[in-house]
Design a protein around this motif. Structure first.
Motif, PDB file in Angstrom:
ATOM      1  N   ALA A   1       0.732  -1.159   0.178  1.00  0.00           N
ATOM      2  CA  ALA A   1      -0.135  -0.065  -0.331  1.00  0.00           C
ATOM      3  C   ALA A   1       0.958   1.252  -0.025  1.00  0.00           C
ATOM      4  O   ALA A   1       0.588   2.313  -0.732  1.00  0.00           O
ATOM      5  CB  ALA A   1      -0.890   0.172   1.381  1.00  0.00           C
ATOM      6  N   GLY A   2       1.996   1.268   0.663  1.00  0.00           N
ATOM      7  CA  GLY A   2       2.953   2.262   0.733  1.00  0.00           C
ATOM      8  C   GLY A   2       3.622   2.630  -0.653  1.00  0.00           C
ATOM      9  O   GLY A   2       3.760   3.729  -1.059  1.00  0.00           O
ATOM     10  N   LEU A   3       3.930   1.619  -1.393  1.00  0.00           N
ATOM     11  CA  LEU A   3       4.326   1.657  -2.688  1.00  0.00           C
ATOM     12  C   LEU A   3       3.510   2.188  -4.004  1.00  0.00           C
ATOM     13  O   LEU A   3       3.719   2.845  -4.572  1.00  0.00           O
ATOM     14  CB  LEU A   3       5.069   0.278  -3.247  1.00  0.00           C
ATOM     15  N   GLN A   4       2.285   1.871  -3.490  1.00  0.00           N
ATOM     16  CA  GLN A   4       0.868   2.073  -4.583  1.00  0.00           C
ATOM     17  C   GLN A   4       0.921   3.692  -4.199  1.00  0.00           C
ATOM     18  O   GLN A   4       0.428   4.403  -5.142  1.00  0.00           O
ATOM     19  CB  GLN A   4      -0.170   1.304  -4.085  1.00  0.00           C
ATOM     20  N   LYS A   5       0.845   4.214  -3.031  1.00  0.00           N
ATOM     21  CA  LYS A   5       0.621   5.571  -2.647  1.00  0.00           C
ATOM     22  C   LYS A   5       1.653   6.326  -3.257  1.00  0.00           C
ATOM     23  O   LYS A   5       1.719   7.556  -3.749  1.00  0.00           O
ATOM     24  CB  LYS A   5       0.653   5.733  -1.092  1.00  0.00           C
ATOM     25  N   ALA A   6       2.882   5.759  -3.251  1.00  0.00           N
ATOM     26  CA  ALA A   6       4.217   6.649  -3.832  1.00  0.00           C
ATOM     27  C   ALA A   6       3.916   6.437  -5.546  1.00  0.00           C
ATOM     28  O   ALA A   6       4.050   7.678  -5.890  1.00  0.00           O
ATOM     29  CB  ALA A   6       5.534   5.934  -3.641  1.00  0.00           C
ATOM     30  N   GLU A   7       3.482   5.660  -6.046  1.00  0.00           N
ATOM     31  CA  GLU A   7       3.339   5.554  -7.390  1.00  0.00           C
ATOM     32  C   GLU A   7       2.242   6.663  -7.912  1.00  0.00           C
ATOM     33  O   GLU A   7       2.308   7.445  -8.684  1.00  0.00           O
ATOM     34  CB  GLU A   7       2.724   4.081  -7.990  1.00  0.00           C
ATOM     35  N   LYS A   8       1.097   6.619  -7.013  1.00  0.00           N
ATOM     36  CA  LYS A   8      -0.059   7.672  -7.559  1.00  0.00           C
ATOM     37  C   LYS A   8       0.318   9.051  -7.082  1.00  0.00           C
ATOM     38  O   LYS A   8       0.053   9.902  -7.808  1.00  0.00           O
ATOM     39  CB  LYS A   8      -1.256   7.266  -6.626  1.00  0.00           C
ATOM     40  N   GLU A   9       0.923   9.347  -5.906  1.00  0.00           N
ATOM     41  CA  GLU A   9       1.236  10.782  -5.388  1.00  0.00           C
ATOM     42  C   GLU A   9       2.431  11.378  -5.826  1.00  0.00           C
ATOM     43  O   GLU A   9       2.734  12.489  -6.003  1.00  0.00           O
ATOM     44  CB  GLU A   9       1.047  10.552  -4.008  1.00  0.00           C
ATOM     45  N   LEU A  10       3.641  10.334  -6.041  1.00  0.00           N
ATOM     46  CA  LEU A  10       5.033  10.812  -6.368  1.00  0.00           C
ATOM     47  C   LEU A  10       5.324  10.559  -7.715  1.00  0.00           C
ATOM     48  O   LEU A  10       6.388  10.967  -8.265  1.00  0.00           O
ATOM     49  CB  LEU A  10       5.748  10.114  -5.424  1.00  0.00           C
ATOM     50  N   GLY A  11       4.653   9.906  -8.489  1.00  0.00           N
ATOM     51  CA  GLY A  11       5.102   9.244  -9.968  1.00  0.00           C
ATOM     52  C   GLY A  11       6.189   8.349  -9.975  1.00  0.00           C
ATOM     53  O   GLY A  11       6.641   8.434 -10.965  1.00  0.00           O
ATOM     54  N   VAL A  12       6.192   7.667  -8.742  1.00  0.00           N
ATOM     55  CA  VAL A  12       7.412   6.680  -8.713  1.00  0.00           C
ATOM     56  C   VAL A  12       6.903   5.466  -9.499  1.00  0.00           C
ATOM     57  O   VAL A  12       5.732   4.936  -9.712  1.00  0.00           O
ATOM     58  CB  VAL A  12       7.683   6.389  -7.358  1.00  0.00           C
ATOM     59  N   LYS A  13       7.842   4.865 -10.137  1.00  0.00           N
ATOM     60  CA  LYS A  13       7.642   3.606 -10.761  1.00  0.00           C
ATOM     61  C   LYS A  13       7.947   2.492  -9.962  1.00  0.00           C
ATOM     62  O   LYS A  13       9.044   2.435  -9.506  1.00  0.00           O
ATOM     63  CB  LYS A  13       8.421   3.591 -12.051  1.00  0.00           C
ATOM     64  N   GLY A  14       6.971   1.564  -9.712  1.00  0.00           N
ATOM     65  CA  GLY A  14       7.281   0.511  -8.541  1.00  0.00           C
ATOM     66  C   GLY A  14       7.438  -0.744  -8.837  1.00  0.00           C
ATOM     67  O   GLY A  14       7.283  -1.174 -10.135  1.00  0.00           O
TER      68      GLY A  14
END
Length: 352
Positions: free
Chosen positions: A64-77
């Motif tokens: 869930a933390g990785l998902q949030k980073a993908e959505k809010e920070l534009g990170v590729k997980g």
């Protein structure tokens, strides 16, 4: 779409290619045609603990933390699953492949990654490595993401003691290791401080080096049934995926279960039993993963011990079950205990 990178004993070079091709949100064909701008995108990876994604608990909180980073920070997980019976060498190989693929940070979910992270972090000094639930291995590019599990477990003990009609409650630990002993210690102390006459039944599912106690629901189910047969009417499990079996057995018996790590009342995989999930001891694993990724993206990577407890809402007790929210006397006792812990009036033990 769920995309899991599975690394077991494949070669490092091929593993790195596999990781690159299966970054979250991209199919292998799409990744093969990545543009130059894609290759420069910030990438982050998590390597799961025993039980993998879908455990309705610890690993899912990290995801869930990785998902949030993908959505809010534009990170590729990117994600990597464990294999059964794997060695530290397998973990080294997995983390190396993740780092070599350009992921930064690389996060190991669980203390079992400590030896591997210590080794790989030295080989990749410009990459930040996070490890959840361990402080034994440190380094300038290692962030130790840890929690005061005993504090949240104390609150669970208060709730269990206040709710129990039989004055007998149960604790089920997945594997008898120091981390899970913290859960036991806090829970037992909370029960006894609330009801000195209460009986706490304690059982561990496996002993190291057998870590199936975190991954086999049938083990949790059998242990819970044994405690139910001995009169327990509230059972708290700190056992990862195995805890789902304990929740099932407890719910089917019409008794109260207490979840762990995630708010298990809200987990879809446990929906059939949620009415009997009184509460859950939560750890903000999601927040710790997100914060570490954000710190790297912001150019100020976390390192050293990053501890979260009751005072910072890093641990707590969920209140999603409407039945629990109506137990005003229970909630009042829990809130008082929380205040006393934060104010230093109660010191919670970390060993039984």
């Amino acid at each position: 779409m769920r995309r899991i990178t599975r690394i077991t004993t494949v070669g490092i070079a091929s593993a790195a290619l596999a990781l690159s091709a299966t970054a979250c949100g991209k199919s292998s064909s799409e990744a093969g045609s990545s543009s130059t701008s894609d290759s420069k995108a910030v990438k982050a990876a998590i390597a799961y603990d025993i039980g993998g994604r879908g455990d309705q608990s610890f690993n899912d909180a990290a995801y869930a933390g990785l998902q949030k980073a993908e959505k809010e920070l534009g990170v590729k997980g990117a994600e990597a699953e464990p294999s059964e019976g794997e060695s530290d060498a397998d973990k080294v190989q997995r983390l190396t492949a993740l780092a070599r693929s350009g992921n930064n940070p690389v996060i190991g979910v669980g203390f079992a990654y400590a030896p591997a992270i210590e080794k790989v972090a030295k080989a990749y000094p410009k990459t930040t490595f996070g490890i959840i639930d361990d402080t034994s291995k440190t380094g300038p590019n290692i962030a130790n993401l840890v929690f005061n599990e005993e504090q949240g477990s104390y609150l669970a003990g208060v709730a269990a003691a206040k709710t129990s009609k039989s004055h007998t409650v149960g604790f089920i630990g997945g594997v008898e290791v120091p981390l899970i002993k913290k859960f036991e210690a806090g829970f037992v102390q909370g029960v006894k401080d609330t009801d000195p006459k209460a009986k706490v039944l304690t059982q561990y599912l496996t002993q190291p080096p057998d870590f199936n106690g975190f991954s086999k629901p049938d083990l949790g189910k059998a242990a819970a049934q044994g405690q139910l047969d001995k009169g327990a009417d509230v059972i708290y499990s700190a056992a990862g995926l195995a805890g789902s079996g304990a929740i099932e057995a407890t719910a089917k018996a019409g008794k109260w279960a207490i979840g762990v790590d995630s708010d298990q009342y809200m987990q879809k995989g446990l929906a059939a039993y949620k009415d009997h999930i009184l509460t859950s001891v939560t750890k903000d694993v999601q927040g710790s993963v997100f914060n570490l990724i954000k710190s790297v993206k912001d150019g100020k990577p976390q390192s050293g011990e990053v501890r979260m407890g009751l005072a910072s809402n890093g641990v707590g007790l969920a209140a999603s079950n409407p039945a629990y929210t109506k137990m005003t006397d229970v909630i009042a006792a829990v809130e008082k205990a929380k205040k006393d812990i934060v104010d230093g009036k109660i010191t919670v033990k970390t060993t039984p």
